[in-house]
Write an enzyme that holds these catalytic residues in place. Structure first.
Site, PDB file in Angstrom:
ATOM      1  N   THR A 273      34.963   7.668   3.875  1.00 38.34           N
ATOM      2  CA  THR A 273      35.032   8.786   2.950  1.00 38.34           C
ATOM      3  C   THR A 273      36.432   9.388   2.934  1.00 38.34           C
ATOM      4  O   THR A 273      37.233   9.116   3.819  1.00 38.34           O
ATOM      5  CB  THR A 273      34.028   9.873   3.415  1.00 38.34           C
ATOM      6  OG1 THR A 273      32.753   9.271   3.605  1.00 38.34           O
ATOM      7  CG2 THR A 273      33.913  11.020   2.443  1.00 38.34           C
TER       8      THR A 273
ATOM      9  N   GLY B 112      33.884  10.511   7.923  1.00 38.46           N
ATOM     10  CA  GLY B 112      33.477  10.007   9.218  1.00 38.46           C
ATOM     11  C   GLY B 112      32.000   9.930   9.522  1.00 38.46           C
ATOM     12  O   GLY B 112      31.620  10.062  10.686  1.00 38.46           O
ATOM     13  N   GLY B 113      31.119   9.720   8.539  1.00 38.63           N
ATOM     14  CA  GLY B 113      29.718   9.436   8.823  1.00 38.63           C
ATOM     15  C   GLY B 113      29.070  10.468   9.726  1.00 38.63           C
ATOM     16  O   GLY B 113      29.024  11.662   9.427  1.00 38.63           O
TER      17      GLY B 113
END
Length: 530
Positions: free
Chosen positions: A344, A426-427
């Site tokens: 992202t 970063g999930g």
């Protein structure tokens, strides 16, 4: 060492310096913060194509100092053909992570740009034409940009799984190998696509000549997406979720994002706050609050049309009080549980009139599905791989359903009148890094840039990582790391300024007009200000 950037005329922070500069140039031309973000968002789609692009989704939070905060949800639904039975007919036991069958959701971000530009004009006096806002992105796509270290590293790491995917080798490889660091990445097809959108309008992506071409190419590649799926897509204005933390009001996106988890984490920490930043109690309590927040997320968050409880219920005082009792203060509670990943970009902008934007855009995994459409040059996302072919799963695949999203921008109205836009990629790490930056700067009084630069940790899995333990950057105090191990945490020490910890940033607008900004040394980014 990076210092907090300060100015009065306008500011943009982004994980690539060319995107920040593109936004700043629009501010110099008299544009507002939304217009600056449109320039930065389109440019970051070109210069960081492994993390985001026109083939991905996006979310916006927009607010002005002293005024309301609103959200834009620009995420696409599953194709009408994309049923569990359809995937089983293709011989799939699970939705593939790469290739045309991974390209099963509409790319929503361009219609988010469209709605944001409308807001800019109707609510905030925006006047710059789309041709001006896409100018930098078109130029960089046509003239080329230097391949960044993160683009090359991710091309190398994912080469085996992406090299066979239609369009990927022709776009991102040279002679079958990833492009060299600092070599010129040319994207003439993306430049033509952006140029076409600048003249035809952004709606053409979904309901025009470009849409018809995209639909043909997606079908030819083997994706279940069709023209009707594109035509049905509309970005939506949504009311953000909000909660009080330490006397401040914090905002994030509603489902299908994990914005609730970000707010729960901060709200729980606000009730159990450590006495100082970066000591054992600070890290341990934030980690344990993360676990409690993630349990709620994994059990309840999905397309809101399928949720059994409204997300706002979990932020009610009585709910927070019950959840706070589940936070283990004495030692590490059991882990791991289910984890998410994602890739992202987050960007922030503020103008001299107090308008602020927190924006996030993604193709999910690195390079998304890996499918690059031959006519438009667009790399299509794989967000639909977050669906399950198990009908009992909370995110079971159904035609037209919204997928679960890890991505979510954050904003906060502070008790002294400041407005803060902040976020990260970063999930699994997004809620955690948001909490670290906010807690360090707002609750513990740390300088803004120092709050972003300071050592970070990550509980669970994120992009580029296979394990779900507690990863901590090596420049955190060795005594704190040892105490965390003694408390029962499964600690893995990572390199300082590791990219797996995400690319964070923040902008803060003060009541007197002062702007402060921070960029992440883990990225290729910068704060551009005037």
């Amino acid at each position: 060492m990076l210092q907090t950037t300060r100015s009065y005329g306008g500011m943009v922070t982004a994980p690539h310096h060319l995107a920040a500069q593109a936004g700043l140039e629009v501010l110099r031309d008299g544009g507002n913060a939304i217009e600056a973000m449109l320039a930065a968002a389109s440019t970051i789609a070109v210069v960081y194509p492994h993390m985001n692009g026109l083939g991905g989704d996006g979310f916006w939070l927009i607010g002005r100092r002293g005024g309301p905060v609103t959200g834009i949800q620009a995420c696409g639904r599953a194709a009408k053909l994309a049923s569990q039975d359809w995937y089983r007919e293709q011989g799939c036991a699970a939705i593939p992570a790469r290739g045309p069958l991974a390209a099963l959701t509409v790319a929503g971000t361009v219609d988010g740009w469209n709605l944001a530009q409308r807001f800019s004009r109707e609510r905030f006096g925006g006047r710059l034409p789309l041709t001006r806002l896409l100018e930098s992105a078109i130029r960089h796509a046509r003239e080329g940009v230097a391949v960044s270290g993160t683009l090359r590293a991710n091309s190398l790491a994912k080469l085996a799984e992406l090299a066979p995917v239609p369009g990927f080798p022709e776009t991102y490889l040279d002679g079958g190998e990833p492009k060299a660091l600092a070599s010129r990445l040319l994207q003439p097809r993306v430049a033509d696509t952006l140029d076409h959108l600048a003249s035809a309008g952004l709606d053409d992506f979904y309901r025009g000549e470009l849409a018809r071409g995209l639909a043909r190419e997606l079908e030819d590649a083997g994706s279940p997406l069709r023209l009707g799926d594109l035509e049905a897509h509309r970005a939506e204005e949504v009311e953000p979720l909000a909660t009080g933390v330490g006397g401040h009001q914090v905002f994030n996106m509603p489902p299908p994002t994990q914005g609730l988890a970000s707010l729960l984490l901060l709200a729980l920490y606000g009730r159990l706050q450590a006495s100082e930043a970066d000591g054992f109690d600070f890290v341990h309590r934030l980690v344990e609050c993360t676990k409690v927040a993630f349990v709620v997320r994994d059990r309840y968050i999905t397309d809101p049309a399928y949720m059994t409880r409204p997300a706002a219920d979990f932020l009610a005082p009585e709910s927070l009080a019950r959840l706070a009792k589940d936070v283990s203060l004495a030692g590490a509670s059991p882990w791991p549980r289910q984890s998410q990943q994602g890739d992202t970009v987050w960007l922030g902008a503020a103008d001299k009139d107090g308008l602020c934007v927190s924006f996030i855009q993604s193709v999910y995994w690195e390079f998304g599905s890996g499918v690059v459409l031959p006519g438009s040059g667009i790399t299509w996302q794989n967000r639909g791989t977050s669906f399950s072919l198990d009908s009992a799963h909370i995110n079971a695949l159904e035609p037209g359903r919204l997928p679960f999203h890890t991505i979510q921008p954050a904003m906060a109205q502070l008790s002294d009148g400041r407005l803060m836009a902040y976020g990260t990629m970063g999930g699994e790490g997004q809620p955690q890094t948001q909490a670290m930056v906010f807690a360090r700067h707002v609750l513990h009084g740390m300088d803004l840039q120092a709050a972003v630069t300071a050592p970070r940790w990550l509980l669970g899995r994120t992009w580029g990582a296979a394990t779900t333990n507690l990863k901590i950057e090596e420049n955190l105090s060795p005594e704190v790391i040892e105490r965390l191990r003694e408390a029962g945490h499964d600690v893995e020490v990572a390199a300082a300024f590791s990219e797996m910890m995400g690319h964070a940033g923040a902008v803060v607008s003060h009541p007197d007009g002062l702007l402060e900004g921070a960029s992440d040394p883990r990225s290729d980014g910068a704060v551009a200000a005037r």
